[in-house]
Design a protein around this motif. Structure first.
Motif, PDB file in Angstrom:
ATOM      1  N   ALA A 122       0.818  -1.206   0.000  1.00 20.89           N
ATOM      2  CA  ALA A 122       0.000   0.000   0.000  1.00 20.89           C
ATOM      3  C   ALA A 122       0.852   1.256   0.000  1.00 20.89           C
ATOM      4  CB  ALA A 122      -0.924  -0.009   1.207  1.00 20.89           C
ATOM      5  N   PHE A 162      -6.334   6.486   1.719  1.00 19.57           N
ATOM      6  CA  PHE A 162      -6.772   6.352   0.323  1.00 19.57           C
ATOM      7  C   PHE A 162      -5.754   6.904  -0.674  1.00 19.57           C
ATOM      8  CE2 PHE A 162     -10.748   6.583   2.763  1.00 19.57           C
ATOM      9  CZ  PHE A 162     -11.189   5.295   2.509  1.00 19.57           C
ATOM     10  N   ARG A 163      -4.474   6.958  -0.253  1.00 18.17           N
ATOM     11  CA  ARG A 163      -3.458   7.421  -1.205  1.00 18.17           C
ATOM     12  C   ARG A 163      -3.398   6.502  -2.418  1.00 18.17           C
ATOM     13  NH1 ARG A 163       2.005   7.209  -2.512  1.00 18.17           N
ATOM     14  NH2 ARG A 163       2.121   5.174  -1.546  1.00 18.17           N
ATOM     15  N   THR A 165      -5.690   4.477  -3.469  1.00 13.95           N
ATOM     16  CA  THR A 165      -6.936   4.566  -4.244  1.00 13.95           C
ATOM     17  C   THR A 165      -6.838   5.717  -5.241  1.00 13.95           C
ATOM     18  OG1 THR A 165      -8.009   3.926  -2.207  1.00 13.95           O
ATOM     19  CG2 THR A 165      -9.434   4.569  -4.034  1.00 13.95           C
ATOM     20  N   ALA A 166      -6.388   6.869  -4.745  1.00 13.05           N
ATOM     21  CA  ALA A 166      -6.239   8.027  -5.635  1.00 13.05           C
ATOM     22  C   ALA A 166      -5.259   7.694  -6.752  1.00 13.05           C
ATOM     23  CB  ALA A 166      -5.745   9.234  -4.846  1.00 13.05           C
ATOM     24  N   TRP A 220      -4.503   4.767  -8.063  1.00 11.19           N
ATOM     25  CA  TRP A 220      -5.059   3.860  -9.071  1.00 11.19           C
ATOM     26  C   TRP A 220      -6.152   4.514  -9.898  1.00 11.19           C
ATOM     27  CZ3 TRP A 220      -2.707   0.020 -11.090  1.00 11.19           C
ATOM     28  CH2 TRP A 220      -1.728  -0.642 -10.346  1.00 11.19           C
ATOM     29  N   LEU A 221      -6.917   5.410  -9.283  1.00 10.42           N
ATOM     30  CA  LEU A 221      -7.938   6.123 -10.069  1.00 10.42           C
ATOM     31  C   LEU A 221      -7.270   6.913 -11.186  1.00 10.42           C
ATOM     32  CD1 LEU A 221     -10.434   7.456  -7.376  1.00 10.42           C
ATOM     33  CD2 LEU A 221     -10.831   5.714  -9.126  1.00 10.42           C
TER      34      LEU A 221
END
Lengths: 335, 296
Positions: free
Chosen positions: A38, B103-104, B106-107, B109-110
């Motif tokens: 992550a 959500f780093r 997530t950002a 991958w978006l």
């Protein structure tokens, strides 16, 4: 433009190592491996704050939401809907659009045209670029001057490349067409479908050779000199060294360029077709991207156009993954 | 290596000269044709030397085909794309590489996903989005039963923002900057923090100056890309005065039943390709570096 960015995957592996686990205790119970993944792509020295990055990311994410995510999702939804040309009624039809598309002989002929076009364009572009790259790698004087000239097409719009060649090959006024006619060749891209196809292949390659050339030059320069020198001492000539040593060493770049050329041929040649042949004569140059446009904006068959979009999306995804694979390999070969 | 290959040297020069001719001759013919009169282009064989009509043809193109305006539009669109994309990309890349926040990934991958689907494969819905940017609010309104949201309408057809914004919506530049930031030594950021710099100060005083050469290289590529746009301006402009120069060329293309005014088309084509060609000639050193670095 699809993934043109070489870089993306490289760093994921490169920077996963040196991270600091400074999260609150509760986070450290999460599997370490998951956490390590992550945090890839984060600088070891970083800031811990969430308000500022939120505002820094907001503009890009907002624009992506409006003009990328919503349209892409809507393209997916529309592929399963049937809308009349006036947009008055919409009904859910499942896979009917796809079934209709795959039964349509016009679509398959467009697939065939696209296949021939992209393959011919790819072979022509890459082989000419290879010959030019070999030549400019061999000579010592004037490299820079040749490079400057050979790079010019990069600045010129695909549509202009198409218009330019359409003029040179125009049977009524074009100087090249006159030459061909003088040789007794009955050239007419407005009537003969293979002539029209040849025209757009030439225009697409003319515009794209420089791009291949630049990458090949960069790759050839990075072939280790020591290997070339030992081959020279063993008596290998320049051509033999190029074919037996340089080419295999730059193979990852070649694969990368082949993928890029497919992407270019599939998606970026719309302008060439629209400005010159407009898909004609009789659909002979109607490549897939042109057909999506035709069905979506001219004949207003929205369901079919959306289904075609989805097929192209799948193709684009596939090519993107292929591209990243080759980039990884390019790095592993350290060429 | 001290190798003598005189024959191969000559052959290589010949190959490169042939390549240069293949590049230059079409461009030269555009210029020659653009300087001939209507009668002269119909003559067979056509002249290989420029005629005296270049400026007269240019006048016609600028006044009749409104090409001055179209070239200005091209310039506005290309600059808008360059500045806009660089600005949102560099800050987004700063956020995903230099901050730890929920959500780093997530950002990340978006943004990454947008690399995968070019605008060409989703033209119809992207057009619909630009024709009414409030569309998602409309849909939300009809779900919630709020009439005010349903009635919202924000049309970007025939506007500069409509021509620019959707073309900014891709992450190529973000990835180039992210890649570059990852190669910057960590010590710089640590030193800045020890000296008490805020993140924003670090960005403005250290990161941006370090990125200058990347920014220039990318700016050149984005400008060329913006200047040469075709599909999107074709869809989004119904008014002739809002089109860009490349689209203007298409309208000048002689049709089979009209007078073949190739000299005007070629003159306009020459005017259209002049600015990007000059950019590439003058800024070549920067541009080549950027091209190979970014893979575009």
């Amino acid at each position: 433009m699809p993934a043109r960015n070489s870089a993306a995957t490289l760093s994921v592996a490169a920077s996963g190592g040196g991270l600091r686990l400074r999260w609150p205790l509760r986070r450290s119970f999460i599997r370490r491996t998951g956490d390590a993944q992550a945090e890839s792509g984060l600088k070891r020295a970083h800031f811990r704050e969430w308000r500022l990055p939120f505002w820094l990311l907001a503009p890009q994410l907002f624009i992506l939401l409006l003009f990328f995510f919503i349209p892409s999702i809507r393209a997916l939804i529309q592929a399963f809907q049937l809308t009349d040309p006036f947009g008055a009624t919409t009904q859910w039809v499942g896979f009917q659009n796809f079934a209709r598309l795959f039964r349509s002989s016009v679509y398959w002929s467009s697939v065939q045209v696209t296949l021939i076009f992209t393959l011919a364009q790819n072979v022509l572009t890459l082989s000419v670029a290879l010959v030019l790259a070999f030549a400019s790698n061999h000579i010592l004087r004037g490299r820079g001057a040749y490079r400057t000239v050979l790079l010019l097409p990069y600045a010129i719009a695909p549509a202009i490349a198409g218009i330019m060649l359409a003029f040179l090959f125009n049977p009524r006024v074009g100087p090249v067409a006159h030459m061909l006619q003088g040789l007794g060749f009955d050239w007419d891209p407005n009537r003969n479908s293979s002539h029209a196809l040849a025209l757009i292949v030439m225009a697409a390659s003319w515009k794209h050779i420089c791009y291949n050339y630049i990458f090949l030059i960069a790759a050839l320069l990075s072939v280790p000199h020591s290997i070339l020198e030992s081959a020279y001492l063993d008596g290998a000539g320049p051509i033999q060294r190029f074919l037996r040593i340089s080419l295999p060493m730059i193979a990852p770049t070649l694969f990368f360029l082949i993928v890029i050329n497919f992407v270019y041929g599939l998606f970026e040649t719309f302008a060439i077709v629209d400005a010159t042949t407009r898909g004609g004569p009789a659909g002979a140059t109607s490549i897939l991207v042109y057909k999506v446009y035709q069905d979506g904006f001219v004949t207003l068959d929205l369901g079919s156009s959306a289904a075609q979009s989805v097929v192209l999306m799948a193709l684009a995804l596939f090519l993107t993954f292929a591209q990243f694979r080759f980039i990884e390999r390019r790095v592993n070969y350290s060429v | 290596m001290n190798e003598r290959t005189p024959i191969l040297d000559v052959v290589c020069h010949l190959i490169l000269l042939a390549g240069a001719a293949l590049v230059c001759l079409p461009i030269y013919f555009v210029f020659v044709t653009g300087s001939l009169s209507q009668a002269e282009i119909m003559r067979v064989p056509m002249s290989w030397l420029p005629g005296g009509q270049f400026f007269a043809n240019m006048q016609t193109v600028l006044s009749n085909a409104n090409f001055g305006r179209l070239l200005l539009n091209s310039f506005i669109i290309a600059s808008g794309i360059t500045v806009g994309k660089l600005a949102i990309s560099v800050i987004a890349a700063f956020a995903v590489t230099y901050f730890r926040f929920p959500f780093r990934m997530t950002a990340f991958w978006l943004i990454f996903m947008s690399l995968m689907l070019p605008i060409e494969v989703r033209i119809v819905p992207t057009y619909e989005s630009a024709a009414n940017v409030a569309l998602p609010l409309n849909i939300l309104g009809s779900w919630l039963g709020i009439q005010a949201l349903v009635d919202l309408d924000w049309n970007l057809v025939n506007t500069y923002s409509g021509l620019i914004l959707p073309l900014i919506a891709s992450a190529t530049a973000t990835f180039l900057f992210r890649q570059f930031f990852l190669t910057i030594p960590d010590e710089l950021c640590e030193a800045a923090r020890i000296d008490g710099a805020t993140p924003w100060q670090f960005f403005r005083l250290i990161l941006l100056p370090l990125s200058r050469s990347n920014i220039v290289a990318l700016a050149i590529i984005l400008f060329l890309m913006g200047w040469n746009q075709y599909l999107w301006p074709l869809l989004l402009t119904t008014e002739a005065a809002m089109a860009n120069a490349v689209i203007g060329l298409k309208k000048l293309m002689p049709q089979s039943d009209s007078l073949p005014t190739w000299h005007l088309l070629m003159n306009a084509a020459f005017l259209t390709m002049l600015p990007p060609t000059l950019v590439i000639l003058i800024l070549q050193r920067w541009f080549v570096k950027g091209l190979v670095d970014s893979g575009k």
